[in-house]
Design a protein around this motif. Structure first.
Motif, PDB file in Angstrom:
ATOM      1  N   THR A 171       0.925  -1.092  -0.032  1.00 55.70           N
ATOM      2  CA  THR A 171       0.184   0.075  -0.062  1.00 55.70           C
ATOM      3  C   THR A 171       0.691   1.363  -0.063  1.00 55.70           C
ATOM      4  O   THR A 171       0.511   2.397  -0.090  1.00 55.70           O
ATOM      5  CB  THR A 171      -0.903  -0.040   1.194  1.00 55.70           C
ATOM      6  OG1 THR A 171      -0.197  -0.141   2.352  1.00 55.70           O
ATOM      7  CG2 THR A 171      -2.000  -1.065   1.311  1.00 55.70           C
ATOM      8  N   ASP A 172       2.134   1.172   0.324  1.00 57.95           N
ATOM      9  CA  ASP A 172       2.960   2.324  -0.066  1.00 57.95           C
ATOM     10  C   ASP A 172       3.258   2.862  -1.240  1.00 57.95           C
ATOM     11  O   ASP A 172       3.989   2.234  -1.894  1.00 57.95           O
ATOM     12  CB  ASP A 172       4.524   2.008   0.823  1.00 57.95           C
ATOM     13  CG  ASP A 172       4.229   1.810   2.223  1.00 57.95           C
ATOM     14  OD1 ASP A 172       3.477   2.117   3.160  1.00 57.95           O
ATOM     15  OD2 ASP A 172       5.147   0.989   2.924  1.00 57.95           O
ATOM     16  N   LYS A 173       2.824   3.943  -1.660  1.00 62.12           N
ATOM     17  CA  LYS A 173       2.797   4.514  -2.922  1.00 62.12           C
ATOM     18  C   LYS A 173       3.539   6.037  -2.599  1.00 62.12           C
ATOM     19  O   LYS A 173       3.023   6.798  -1.799  1.00 62.12           O
ATOM     20  CB  LYS A 173       1.373   4.869  -3.521  1.00 62.12           C
ATOM     21  CG  LYS A 173       1.652   5.565  -4.926  1.00 62.12           C
ATOM     22  CD  LYS A 173       0.279   5.641  -5.610  1.00 62.12           C
ATOM     23  CE  LYS A 173       0.273   6.155  -6.903  1.00 62.12           C
ATOM     24  NZ  LYS A 173       0.608   7.577  -6.830  1.00 62.12           N
ATOM     25  N   ILE A 174       4.750   6.160  -3.344  1.00 67.16           N
ATOM     26  CA  ILE A 174       5.610   7.146  -3.150  1.00 67.16           C
ATOM     27  C   ILE A 174       5.840   7.834  -4.256  1.00 67.16           C
ATOM     28  O   ILE A 174       6.242   7.211  -5.452  1.00 67.16           O
ATOM     29  CB  ILE A 174       6.898   6.899  -2.484  1.00 67.16           C
ATOM     30  CG1 ILE A 174       6.779   5.977  -1.160  1.00 67.16           C
ATOM     31  CG2 ILE A 174       7.790   8.001  -2.095  1.00 67.16           C
ATOM     32  CD1 ILE A 174       8.213   5.294  -0.842  1.00 67.16           C
ATOM     33  N   THR A 175       5.385   9.207  -4.433  1.00 65.26           N
ATOM     34  CA  THR A 175       5.618  10.067  -5.606  1.00 65.26           C
ATOM     35  C   THR A 175       6.626  10.769  -5.550  1.00 65.26           C
ATOM     36  O   THR A 175       7.371  10.959  -6.715  1.00 65.26           O
ATOM     37  CB  THR A 175       4.253  10.927  -5.762  1.00 65.26           C
ATOM     38  OG1 THR A 175       3.273  10.132  -6.014  1.00 65.26           O
ATOM     39  CG2 THR A 175       4.270  11.463  -7.333  1.00 65.26           C
ATOM     40  N   MET A 176       7.037  11.147  -4.438  1.00 63.53           N
ATOM     41  CA  MET A 176       8.433  12.152  -4.390  1.00 63.53           C
ATOM     42  C   MET A 176       9.357  11.494  -3.500  1.00 63.53           C
ATOM     43  O   MET A 176       8.987  10.904  -2.356  1.00 63.53           O
ATOM     44  CB  MET A 176       7.834  13.423  -3.677  1.00 63.53           C
ATOM     45  CG  MET A 176       8.813  14.504  -3.196  1.00 63.53           C
ATOM     46  SD  MET A 176       9.080  15.530  -4.265  1.00 63.53           S
ATOM     47  CE  MET A 176       7.721  16.441  -4.915  1.00 63.53           C
ATOM     48  N   ALA A 177      10.612  11.696  -3.965  1.00 61.68           N
ATOM     49  CA  ALA A 177      11.862  11.086  -3.270  1.00 61.68           C
ATOM     50  C   ALA A 177      12.160   9.672  -3.307  1.00 61.68           C
ATOM     51  O   ALA A 177      12.814   9.262  -2.564  1.00 61.68           O
ATOM     52  CB  ALA A 177      11.970  11.824  -1.986  1.00 61.68           C
ATOM     53  N   GLU A 178      11.252   9.074  -3.967  1.00 61.99           N
ATOM     54  CA  GLU A 178      11.582   7.567  -4.193  1.00 61.99           C
ATOM     55  C   GLU A 178      12.893   7.150  -4.653  1.00 61.99           C
ATOM     56  O   GLU A 178      13.447   6.056  -3.976  1.00 61.99           O
ATOM     57  CB  GLU A 178      10.230   6.959  -5.108  1.00 61.99           C
ATOM     58  CG  GLU A 178      10.513   7.012  -6.493  1.00 61.99           C
ATOM     59  CD  GLU A 178       9.883   8.338  -6.857  1.00 61.99           C
ATOM     60  OE1 GLU A 178      10.383   8.698  -8.188  1.00 61.99           O
ATOM     61  OE2 GLU A 178       9.464   9.205  -6.352  1.00 61.99           O
ATOM     62  N   ASP A 179      13.289   7.904  -5.625  1.00 57.86           N
ATOM     63  CA  ASP A 179      14.783   7.656  -6.123  1.00 57.86           C
ATOM     64  C   ASP A 179      15.665   7.860  -4.924  1.00 57.86           C
ATOM     65  O   ASP A 179      16.683   7.142  -5.247  1.00 57.86           O
ATOM     66  CB  ASP A 179      15.083   8.537  -7.306  1.00 57.86           C
ATOM     67  CG  ASP A 179      14.865   9.954  -7.162  1.00 57.86           C
ATOM     68  OD1 ASP A 179      14.248  10.543  -6.199  1.00 57.86           O
ATOM     69  OD2 ASP A 179      15.042  10.673  -8.131  1.00 57.86           O
ATOM     70  N   SER A 180      15.576   8.795  -4.161  1.00 58.64           N
ATOM     71  CA  SER A 180      16.666   9.105  -3.045  1.00 58.64           C
ATOM     72  C   SER A 180      16.607   7.933  -2.017  1.00 58.64           C
ATOM     73  O   SER A 180      17.193   7.362  -1.644  1.00 58.64           O
ATOM     74  CB  SER A 180      15.997  10.226  -2.345  1.00 58.64           C
ATOM     75  OG  SER A 180      16.464  11.522  -3.068  1.00 58.64           O
ATOM     76  N   LEU A 181      15.194   7.516  -1.755  1.00 59.72           N
ATOM     77  CA  LEU A 181      15.004   6.498  -0.832  1.00 59.72           C
ATOM     78  C   LEU A 181      15.615   4.927  -1.528  1.00 59.72           C
ATOM     79  O   LEU A 181      16.497   4.381  -0.818  1.00 59.72           O
ATOM     80  CB  LEU A 181      13.502   6.058  -0.694  1.00 59.72           C
ATOM     81  CG  LEU A 181      13.222   4.871   0.394  1.00 59.72           C
ATOM     82  CD1 LEU A 181      13.618   5.112   1.882  1.00 59.72           C
ATOM     83  CD2 LEU A 181      11.739   4.566   0.264  1.00 59.72           C
ATOM     84  N   VAL A 182      15.479   4.798  -2.742  1.00 54.39           N
ATOM     85  CA  VAL A 182      16.363   3.553  -3.191  1.00 54.39           C
ATOM     86  C   VAL A 182      17.594   3.638  -3.211  1.00 54.39           C
ATOM     87  O   VAL A 182      18.538   2.882  -2.974  1.00 54.39           O
ATOM     88  CB  VAL A 182      15.434   3.139  -4.610  1.00 54.39           C
ATOM     89  CG1 VAL A 182      16.252   2.168  -5.274  1.00 54.39           C
ATOM     90  CG2 VAL A 182      13.942   2.696  -4.600  1.00 54.39           C
ATOM     91  N   THR A 183      18.169   4.737  -3.818  1.00 51.43           N
ATOM     92  CA  THR A 183      19.521   5.193  -3.893  1.00 51.43           C
ATOM     93  C   THR A 183      20.241   4.710  -2.412  1.00 51.43           C
ATOM     94  O   THR A 183      21.285   4.350  -2.336  1.00 51.43           O
ATOM     95  CB  THR A 183      19.788   6.455  -4.419  1.00 51.43           C
ATOM     96  OG1 THR A 183      19.230   6.290  -5.757  1.00 51.43           O
ATOM     97  CG2 THR A 183      21.343   6.716  -4.548  1.00 51.43           C
ATOM     98  N   LEU A 184      19.726   5.502  -1.523  1.00 54.88           N
ATOM     99  CA  LEU A 184      20.366   5.503  -0.238  1.00 54.88           C
ATOM    100  C   LEU A 184      20.487   4.275   0.294  1.00 54.88           C
ATOM    101  O   LEU A 184      21.320   3.814   0.967  1.00 54.88           O
ATOM    102  CB  LEU A 184      19.856   6.778   0.740  1.00 54.88           C
ATOM    103  CG  LEU A 184      20.114   7.974   0.296  1.00 54.88           C
ATOM    104  CD1 LEU A 184      19.572   9.087   1.154  1.00 54.88           C
ATOM    105  CD2 LEU A 184      21.595   8.413   0.299  1.00 54.88           C
ATOM    106  N   TYR A 185      19.334   3.331   0.345  1.00 49.97           N
ATOM    107  CA  TYR A 185      19.297   2.003   0.785  1.00 49.97           C
ATOM    108  C   TYR A 185      20.217   1.044   0.099  1.00 49.97           C
ATOM    109  O   TYR A 185      20.882   0.322   0.651  1.00 49.97           O
ATOM    110  CB  TYR A 185      17.673   1.799   0.792  1.00 49.97           C
ATOM    111  CG  TYR A 185      17.311   1.846   1.970  1.00 49.97           C
ATOM    112  CD1 TYR A 185      16.694   0.434   2.909  1.00 49.97           C
ATOM    113  CD2 TYR A 185      16.607   2.912   2.587  1.00 49.97           C
ATOM    114  CE1 TYR A 185      16.158   0.588   3.906  1.00 49.97           C
ATOM    115  CE2 TYR A 185      15.982   2.951   3.702  1.00 49.97           C
ATOM    116  CZ  TYR A 185      15.737   1.816   4.427  1.00 49.97           C
ATOM    117  OH  TYR A 185      15.111   2.124   5.581  1.00 49.97           O
ATOM    118  N   SER A 186      20.321   1.587  -1.423  1.00 53.42           N
ATOM    119  CA  SER A 186      21.236   0.488  -2.183  1.00 53.42           C
ATOM    120  C   SER A 186      22.801   0.880  -1.807  1.00 53.42           C
ATOM    121  O   SER A 186      23.348  -0.184  -1.822  1.00 53.42           O
ATOM    122  CB  SER A 186      21.078   1.034  -3.689  1.00 53.42           C
ATOM    123  OG  SER A 186      19.867   0.529  -3.989  1.00 53.42           O
TER     124      SER A 186
END
Length: 149
Positions: free
Chosen positions: A12-27
């Motif tokens: 149910t988590d839908k992210i429109t803003m900063a999703e690329d930052s989230l994936v990059t920093l977690y990666s």
């Protein structure tokens, strides 16, 4: 382990803003070595008229973007205590950038009151000062490791 496993997102988590930052920093947390190459492998399209950062600013969308930024900041913040010093610095710089974006959205679109705007300016300055501290730490580490800046 893969990035998406580490993120532990709900369907149910839908992210429109900063999703690329989230994936990059977690990666980044999963990376053991970094190499530099001469090729551009990531191209951010700043001319995309459908991008959330280019959309006509409507109050409900701005609030949704702020909620996304809160969600991403909390996710990254939860990761901070599971990483070593190098990642700690990088994650704090990321959180600072996202926090400034959230403050700017609030300042520009959601706040009309002069005193609230003034308080947001002060809050932004405080975040910038903290970020400068982490950026200096990162530069010092790179110099110490004899990396080229």
């Amino acid at each position: 382990m893969q990035t998406f496993d580490l993120l532990n997102l709900n369907m149910t988590d839908k992210i429109t803003m900063a999703e690329d930052s989230l994936v990059t920093l977690y990666s980044l947390v999963l990376i053991n070595k970094i190499y530099t190459i001469k090729y551009c492998l990531y191209n951010y399209n700043t001319t995309n008229i459908n991008s959330a950062t280019r959309e006509k600013k409507e109050l409900h969308k701005i609030q949704s973007y702020r909620n996304d930024l809160d969600f991403v900041i909390k996710k990254i913040f939860n990761l901070i205590y599971q990483v070593n010093d190098y990642y700690y610095i990088i994650l704090n710089i990321g959180i600072g950038n996202l926090s400034i974006h959230k403050i700017d959205l609030t300042y520009k679109y959601l706040t009309k009151n002069f005193l609230k705007k003034f308080a947001l300016k002060i809050k932004r300055k405080i975040v910038k000062v903290k970020m400068k501290k982490y950026i200096k730490l990162a530069k010092d580490i790179l110099k110490e490791e004899k990396c080229i800046i």
